[in-house]
Design an enzyme around this catalytic site. Structure first.
Site, short mmCIF file in Angstrom:
data_model
loop_
_atom_site.label_atom_id
_atom_site.label_comp_id
_atom_site.label_asym_id
_atom_site.label_seq_id
_atom_site.Cartn_x
_atom_site.Cartn_y
_atom_site.Cartn_z
N GLU A 46 11.60 -0.11 12.61
CA GLU A 46 10.38 -0.84 11.51
C GLU A 46 10.90 0.07 10.48
O GLU A 46 11.62 0.54 10.11
CB GLU A 46 9.22 0.23 11.82
CG GLU A 46 8.31 -0.93 12.71
CD GLU A 46 7.05 -0.55 13.88
OE1 GLU A 46 6.79 -0.33 12.44
OE2 GLU A 46 6.71 -0.17 14.76
N LYS B 218 9.89 1.32 6.39
CA LYS B 218 8.57 2.06 5.95
C LYS B 218 8.12 1.92 5.01
O LYS B 218 8.90 1.88 3.30
CB LYS B 218 9.15 4.37 5.96
CG LYS B 218 8.19 4.85 5.70
CD LYS B 218 8.98 5.98 6.35
CE LYS B 218 7.95 7.50 5.68
NZ LYS B 218 7.32 7.87 4.80
N ASP C 215 6.19 1.48 1.61
CA ASP C 215 5.79 2.81 0.38
C ASP C 215 4.21 2.38 -0.27
O ASP C 215 4.45 1.78 -0.95
CB ASP C 215 6.88 2.86 -0.22
CG ASP C 215 6.64 4.74 -0.74
OD1 ASP C 215 6.46 5.34 -0.47
OD2 ASP C 215 7.74 4.51 -1.94
N TYR D 6 0.69 -1.31 11.27
CA TYR D 6 2.42 -1.10 12.29
C TYR D 6 2.22 -0.77 13.84
O TYR D 6 2.67 0.07 13.96
CB TYR D 6 3.40 -0.40 11.59
CG TYR D 6 2.42 0.62 10.77
CD1 TYR D 6 2.62 2.19 11.47
CD2 TYR D 6 2.69 0.89 9.55
CE1 TYR D 6 2.10 2.94 10.96
CE2 TYR D 6 1.72 1.57 8.68
CZ TYR D 6 1.41 3.01 8.93
OH TYR D 6 1.20 4.21 8.39
N LYS E 5 15.18 7.89 5.58
CA LYS E 5 14.95 8.11 4.80
C LYS E 5 15.87 7.46 3.89
O LYS E 5 16.83 7.95 4.05
CB LYS E 5 14.25 9.04 3.90
CG LYS E 5 13.50 10.07 4.22
CD LYS E 5 12.18 9.85 3.59
CE LYS E 5 10.69 10.17 3.34
NZ LYS E 5 10.07 10.27 2.66
N CYS F 89 7.01 10.07 -37.09
CA CYS F 89 6.68 9.55 -37.08
C CYS F 89 7.42 8.11 -37.43
O CYS F 89 8.02 7.80 -38.39
CB CYS F 89 5.29 8.19 -37.24
SG CYS F 89 5.10 7.06 -36.99
N CYS G 108 5.76 5.47 -39.75
CA CYS G 108 5.12 5.45 -40.76
C CYS G 108 5.73 7.10 -41.52
O CYS G 108 5.24 7.25 -42.69
CB CYS G 108 3.15 5.76 -40.46
SG CYS G 108 3.23 7.35 -39.74
N CYS H 264 1.36 10.87 -33.64
CA CYS H 264 1.19 10.15 -34.74
C CYS H 264 -0.11 10.80 -34.95
O CYS H 264 -0.95 9.67 -34.42
CB CYS H 264 2.19 9.44 -35.11
SG CYS H 264 1.93 8.85 -36.58
N CYS I 289 -0.72 4.27 -39.62
CA CYS I 289 0.40 3.63 -38.56
C CYS I 289 0.04 2.49 -38.38
O CYS I 289 -0.64 2.41 -37.05
CB CYS I 289 0.47 5.04 -37.35
SG CYS I 289 1.86 4.46 -36.82
P1 AMP Z 1 5.36 10.83 5.80
O1 AMP Z 1 4.12 10.56 4.52
O2 AMP Z 1 6.42 10.75 4.36
O3 AMP Z 1 4.82 12.13 6.74
O4 AMP Z 1 5.42 9.15 6.30
C1 AMP Z 1 4.67 9.03 7.07
C2 AMP Z 1 3.27 8.16 7.22
O5 AMP Z 1 4.56 6.76 6.69
C3 AMP Z 1 2.91 7.33 7.76
O6 AMP Z 1 1.60 8.15 7.50
C4 AMP Z 1 2.70 6.28 7.36
O7 AMP Z 1 1.62 6.00 6.74
C5 AMP Z 1 3.77 5.50 6.89
N1 AMP Z 1 4.64 4.64 7.50
C6 AMP Z 1 4.78 3.47 6.55
N2 AMP Z 1 5.27 2.67 7.32
C7 AMP Z 1 5.09 2.50 9.20
C8 AMP Z 1 5.76 2.58 10.21
N3 AMP Z 1 6.22 1.49 9.87
N4 AMP Z 1 4.93 2.94 10.93
C9 AMP Z 1 4.67 3.86 11.03
N5 AMP Z 1 4.23 4.74 9.42
C10 AMP Z 1 4.55 4.35 8.56
ZN ZN Z 2 2.81 6.76 -37.61
#
Ligand code: AMP
Ligand code: ZN
Length: 663
Positions: free
Chosen positions: A110, A112, A114, A221, A308, A402, A405, A420, A426
């Site tokens: 899957e 990951k 962010d 997920y 990663k 600055c 100005c 500034c 300004c």
């Molecule tokens: P880390 O914060 O680096 O330890 O990564 C773990 C976190 O990745 C988990 O707590 C999830 O919030 C996140 N995460 C994002 N996508 C997924 C996924 N497909 N499956 C499981 N965890 C995920």
């Molecule tokens: Zn200024």
């Protein structure tokens, strides 16, 4: 009964449109038609509070305020993930798995995502609560905020288990993030750094109506619970999708580490086509029995591992360092780069943050620098290639004056940024302040935009925001792109802003650190600008949630004679500088220190009115019952679990009428 039928039909239709739009990405109605239907439903619900439903699509706009997020224990712990960075790491992991498991092993790959992790609890197909990960054992109850996220179903479809938790990630897609930042830049605020922090910060906003305005999404997920009748991870993704959750389609079922790596290679490139941020791949053992056998270490499952992505870097030449002046006078150094392709976009500029950063890396004009695009939208310089430094290279001297100005810059002790101090002279500061004043969340002056403000200042027609109220049509007509009609609109818009309530005027003044929420608090506490202007440091810090930094900034603002004059002028033009009498009449501090939970449907008032009554009288409204709750105000159909909880904790349950008497 016809009305109830109609209400139910509208709810169903709107839910389906939401689902099509936010989960399937396949809109089935225009925004306009959607709004019309939503307004119709809202009107019916207002007329018929007896048919209220906390899962109605009208509730997506938020409104509930959470002052303190309750800490809630997770029924099933939320683990983190072990990381891997190479093929060897993955093979090691596979070997560890095979030591425990005999027989065939399949993997689910899957993406990951962010963002911020969240655990959603559903009972009988209804969203019961939403809790942040916290430390994995307990997190914060952010249910009111989460309910505003349209891709999260409030009620499920199909054949779902009676009770389960589902985990996912709240993300802020790039498009919405960039739009939020454009708006912030327009009002002279610092842009948000990256989508992930902004997403997780959004979950903890006190005002759920603010959360509703942010284009957050939730990608799911993992399903957790007892007796779920699911045997593999892949199946659980499919089921979640069928129940109405947003589960990205990228997930893939594979048989070997080789195939896992193919998945990684593919997505390492194609992730740039996704609308949201990803920072790797998560590989999971597909079979849930095998997962159980593998179990957990103290912090992460043995049946899953994250891989990663490497952050992308390129090197390029730094042509010139320039400096920008913001609304508050803050100076930001900017690296102007030889344009270069990075992660699918052309990068021309990078932020250098501040003088320390430049010094630490010894960054100089003419250097070859490494630029990285991590979570941040604006790429950053992470290193200098010293071997490529030209012989005549000179160390960077941070500017002392600055660029706009010429005033000598200052840097407060302990602060990274230079400023500034020429507050009143300004130009970018003057323009930025007026742009902030007219912006949507402040005075919301229709017919006047940021560029026109800049023009008005440059043409010497205005010098501060109070001058706006002296503008005449004859003065603005000669401006570029101004016509009869737009000039009328502008003048009317300014006139109309005299009705904007005090709390927003206070925000509009642009006092440093006085954002929307702080402005509301100060307005409520001091009631008029005179009272606020007279407040001392000590007075200010005794106000709930006002810290020393804000207090100092307020005192500074009113110490300036010029600011006093501007405020007096605003008052003479009729701008609202005190809380209206009507609002005042309804506000007391009778409920200070008391926490209320409102549950069920009421006869004489709506839930929102009730909550407002509590807050206007100094009380606190929270979404779930805990030992800190003082009273539960119960209407018809109060949830049975809430009732039991209140009874066990011996919290008095009162009716709306008892509450009103009490007031
Ligand atoms: P880390 O914060 O680096 O330890 O990564 C773990 C976190 O990745 C988990 O707590 C999830 O919030 C996140 N995460 C994002 N996508 C997924 C996924 N497909 N499956 C499981 N965890 C995920
Ligand atoms: Zn200024």
């Amino acid at each position: 009964m016809d009305i109830l039928k109609h209400i139910l039909k509208l709810r169903e239709e709107l839910n389906q449109h939401n689902y099509n739009y936010y989960v399937l990405d396949q809109p089935s109605i225009s925004d306009y038609d959607f709004d019309i239907k939503l307004k119709e439903l809202q009107a019916l619900e207002d007329q018929h509070p007896e048919f209220a439903d906390e899962h109605s699509p009208t509730k997506r706009v938020g409104g509930a305020i959470t002052k303190n997020f309750e800490t809630v224990a997770h029924e099933h712990r939320m683990y983190s993930l072990d990381n891997s960075y190479s093929k060897e790491d993955l093979l090691d992991w596979e070997a560890r798995v095979k030591k425990v498991i005999d027989g065939k092993v399949q993997f689910v790959c899957e993406l990951k995502y962010d963002g911020a992790s969240i655990s959603l609890t559903y009972e009988n197909g209804s969203l019961l609560k939403a809790v942040t990960r916290g430390d994995g054992v307990q997190g914060d109850d952010v249910t009111a905020n989460i309910k505003t996220i349209r891709s999260i179903p409030l009620s499920l479809k199909g054949d779902y288990p009676p009770k389960f938790d589902i985990r996912g990630e709240i993300v802020l897609p790039f498009e919405g993030f960039n739009k939020m930042n454009e708006e912030r830049i327009e009002i002279g605020e610092e842009p948000y750094r990256n989508p992930r922090n902004t997403a997780s910060g959004s979950l903890k906003l006190q005002d759920s109506a603010e959360v509703a305005k942010r284009p957050l999404e939730c990608l799911l997920y993992n399903i957790t619970g007892n007796n779920l009748n699911i045997s593999t991870q892949f199946e659980s993704l499919e089921k979640a999708r069928a129940w109405g959750f947003k589960v990205p389609k990228a997930a893939s079922l594979v048989n070997s580490t080789e195939e896992v790596l193919e998945f990684v290679d593919y997505w390492n490139i194609h992730r740039h086509d996704l609308p949201y941020e990803t920072d790797g791949v998560v590989v999971k053992i597909n079979d849930l029995h095998q997962q159980e056998e593998l179990g957990y270490t103290s912090k992460s499952p043995r049946w899953a591992i994250a891989y990663k992505f490497k952050a992308e870097r390129v090197f390029t030449r730094l042509n010139k360092i320039t400096y920008q002046v913001g609304r508050t006078g803050a100076i930001t150094p900017v690296a102007n780069l030889e344009p270069v392709e990075l992660a699918g976009t052309t990068v021309k500029r990078a932020s250098l943050h501040n003088a320390d950063q430049i010094e630490k890396l010894d960054i100089r004009e003419g250097d070859t620098v490494f630029v990285e695009k991590g979570g941040e939208i604006i790429p950053k310089i992470i290193a200098v290639d010293l071997s490529k430094r030209p012989e005549d290279s000179q160390p960077t001297h941070y500017i002392e004056h600055c660029p706009e100005c010429g005033t000598e810059l200052v840097r407060a002790e302990g602060e990274a940024q230079h400023y500034c101090p020429n507050y009143n002279g300004c130009q970018p500061q003057i323009i930025g302040r007026i742009q902030h004043f007219i912006s949507r969340k402040a005075m919301d002056i229709e017919g006047l935009g940021g560029e026109t403000v800049a023009l008005l200042v440059k043409e010497n027609l205005i010098r501060d925001y109070s001058d706006l109220y002296t503008l005449t049509k004859e003065q603005v007509l000669p401006l570029e792109r101004m016509a009869e009609k737009s000039a009328d609109n502008l003048i009317n818009g300014i006139e109309a802003s005299k009705q904007v309530p005090f709390e927003r005027v206070l925000f509009a003044l642009g006092i440093r650190y006085v954002g929307e929420t702080v402005a509301k608090k100060l307005a409520k506490h001091y009631k008029s600008i005179e009272n606020l202007a007279e407040a001392t440091l000590i007075d200010l810090v005794t106000v709930d949630e006002i810290g020393i930094r804000i207090a100092e900034s307020v005192v500074d603002f009113f110490n300036s004679e010029q600011n006093q004059e501007i405020v007096d002028r605003l008052k003479s033009f009729g701008v609202q500088l005190e809380i209206s009498a009507e609002k005042l009449a309804n506000q007391t501090n009778k409920l200070a220190g008391q926490a209320f939970v409102v549950s069920g449907v009421f006869e004489s008032v709506s839930r929102d009115e009730l909550k407002k009554m509590i807050e206007d009288n100094g009380g606190k409204v929270s979404s779930s019952i805990s030992s800190k709750t003082s009273y539960v105000i119960a209407g018809d159909n109060m949830g049975p679990s809430k009732r039991t909880k209140a009874e066990t904790l011996q919290i008095p349950i009162i009716s709306e009428y008892e509450f009103k008497d009490f007031l």
